[in-house]
Design a protein around this motif. Structure first.
Motif, short mmCIF file in Angstrom:
data_model
loop_
_atom_site.label_atom_id
_atom_site.label_comp_id
_atom_site.label_asym_id
_atom_site.label_seq_id
_atom_site.Cartn_x
_atom_site.Cartn_y
_atom_site.Cartn_z
N GLU A 37 0.95 -1.37 -0.25
CA GLU A 37 0.14 -0.23 -0.16
C GLU A 37 0.77 0.93 -0.19
O GLU A 37 1.48 1.62 1.12
CB GLU A 37 -1.22 0.05 1.39
CG GLU A 37 -2.00 1.49 1.49
CD GLU A 37 -2.52 1.06 2.54
OE1 GLU A 37 -3.88 2.15 2.38
OE2 GLU A 37 -2.25 0.46 3.20
N CYS A 38 0.88 1.79 -1.13
CA CYS A 38 1.53 3.14 -1.16
C CYS A 38 0.71 4.34 -0.28
O CYS A 38 -0.49 5.26 -0.73
CB CYS A 38 2.11 3.46 -2.91
SG CYS A 38 3.31 5.21 -2.91
N VAL A 39 1.74 4.61 0.76
CA VAL A 39 0.94 5.99 1.45
C VAL A 39 0.96 7.09 1.50
O VAL A 39 3.11 6.56 2.16
CB VAL A 39 0.52 5.51 2.86
CG1 VAL A 39 -0.48 6.40 3.90
CG2 VAL A 39 -0.32 3.39 3.37
N PRO A 40 1.35 8.47 1.65
CA PRO A 40 2.59 9.63 1.14
C PRO A 40 3.01 9.85 3.31
O PRO A 40 1.69 9.37 3.54
CB PRO A 40 1.35 10.66 0.74
CG PRO A 40 0.41 9.76 -0.04
CD PRO A 40 -0.28 8.82 0.93
N ALA A 41 4.53 10.23 3.17
CA ALA A 41 4.97 10.02 4.72
C ALA A 41 4.05 11.51 4.85
O ALA A 41 3.64 12.78 4.42
CB ALA A 41 6.45 10.18 4.19
N ALA A 42 3.74 11.41 6.43
CA ALA A 42 3.45 12.54 7.06
C ALA A 42 4.20 13.41 7.56
O ALA A 42 5.38 12.99 6.77
CB ALA A 42 3.08 12.25 8.50
N ASN A 51 5.60 9.95 16.89
CA ASN A 51 7.18 9.36 17.49
C ASN A 51 6.61 9.42 18.68
O ASN A 51 7.25 8.69 19.99
CB ASN A 51 8.21 9.50 17.04
CG ASN A 51 8.22 8.76 15.67
OD1 ASN A 51 7.74 7.68 15.03
ND2 ASN A 51 9.39 9.74 15.05
N GLN A 52 6.73 11.06 19.89
CA GLN A 52 6.76 11.08 20.63
C GLN A 52 5.42 10.72 21.81
O GLN A 52 5.82 10.38 22.55
CB GLN A 52 6.77 12.84 20.80
CG GLN A 52 6.37 13.29 22.20
CD GLN A 52 6.06 14.88 22.31
OE1 GLN A 52 5.86 15.91 21.16
NE2 GLN A 52 6.26 15.34 22.81
N ALA A 55 6.21 6.89 22.26
CA ALA A 55 7.31 7.01 22.99
C ALA A 55 6.71 6.67 24.24
O ALA A 55 6.80 5.96 25.43
CB ALA A 55 8.56 7.93 22.92
N GLN A 56 5.41 8.16 24.67
CA GLN A 56 4.85 7.76 26.44
C GLN A 56 4.07 6.86 26.18
O GLN A 56 4.10 6.55 27.40
CB GLN A 56 4.09 9.16 26.11
CG GLN A 56 5.23 10.39 25.42
CD GLN A 56 4.48 12.43 25.64
OE1 GLN A 56 2.69 11.72 25.17
NE2 GLN A 56 4.98 13.28 26.08
N VAL A 57 3.23 6.37 24.94
CA VAL A 57 2.44 4.72 25.69
C VAL A 57 3.20 4.32 25.91
O VAL A 57 2.90 3.21 26.95
CB VAL A 57 1.68 5.10 24.02
CG1 VAL A 57 1.37 3.16 24.11
CG2 VAL A 57 0.20 5.69 24.01
#
Length: 269
Positions: A37-42, A51-52, A55-57
């Motif tokens: 599946e080709c999904v444009p990166a955020a 990512n933050q 990491a908290q989760v």
């Protein structure tokens, strides 16, 4: 082939060029070739926030895992929790009204309350009612007699009233308990309603309504007033006993009196 303005997630992860056809919405060559599946990166800021949060989760999961492994407190059964609650009620009462005085006040209630408000018939054996109905005993000794008869100072009397109402609220509202004893305790508190110098704890009308609603849930109000489905398993085993019928009659009289006093229609036909 044209270069996409933003690489897809897979190409971004591998840090390679992401080639996509000029047609909008098409997958890049690599994703097409590997059936991905080709999904444009955020955007970068959004990726950093994701990512933050991840990491908290993970940090919270680790903390919960460590706490669970270090917690050696044994799980208590519902019966032990109930016994603990009863013990707290009696400890609170004994610290403010001596045992001998409790017996005198209980006898006074049995000898004089019947002529004023025959809600309940309690045992004059203090040990027996302490075991069977501690919250009812507390309500009787706090509400049905005056401060002078209790032999307490004003501060202690106010504390007794506040804490008794708090304990009733804890049982009825916070813990959702339902029993004939609680209905009777609420009726006692409503009939001999008391206020402290630090404001009202609850009006007698509110307390009566709580008692009536609980009585209906227990099934002692007769077949015409059915409880909600959620209260089906709270029904009293012997809903037609003399004590249950007397308690419901007291609920009905109290509610009717409240309706007349407030000039509002009675909610129970």
């Amino acid at each position: 082939m044209g270069k996409r303005n933003r690489a897809c997630e897979e190409c971004h992860r591998l840090k390679i060029k992401c080639d996509v056809s000029t047609s909008s919405g098409k997958a890049c060559e690599r994703c097409t070739r590997n059936d991905l599946e080709c999904v444009p990166a955020a955007p970068r800021l959004q990726r950093d926030r994701i990512n933050q949060l991840e990491a908290q989760v993970q940090e919270l999961k680790n903390a919960l895992s460590d706490r669970s492994s270090n917690d050696t407190t044994p799980t208590r059964s519902p019966s032990s929790l109930l016994e603990n609650q009863d013990g707290m009620i009696l400890s609170f009462l004994d610290a403010r009204i001596p045992f001998q005085k409790q017996q005198q006040l209980l006898c006074h209630f049995g000898q004089h309350a019947d002529t004023a408000w025959p809600i309940i018939r309690v045992s004059m054996n203090l040990d027996q009612i302490r075991v069977r109905s501690p919250i009812l005993l507390l309500s009787i000794l706090v509400y049905s007699v005056s401060q002078d008869m209790q032999g307490t100072d004003l501060e202690t009397h106010d504390e007794l009233v506040r804490e008794t109402m708090r304990m009733l609220g804890e049982e009825v509202i916070a813990r959702g308990q339902k029993s004939l004893e609680l209905v009777q305790a609420l009726l006692v508190a409503a009939f001999w309603s008391k206020y402290t110098r630090k404001g009202e704890q609850a009006s007698c009308y509110q307390i009566v309504q709580l008692a009536v609603d609980m009585a209906i849930d227990l099934g002692i109000a007769g077949f015409s007033l059915q409880p909600s489905p959620a209260a089906y398993f709270c029904r009293l085993e012997d809903a037609t006993s003399l004590e249950a019928r007397r308690t419901w009659l007291s609920c009905y009289v109290a509610l009717s009196t409240s309706s007349v006093s407030m000039r509002r229609p009675n909610t129970v036909p």
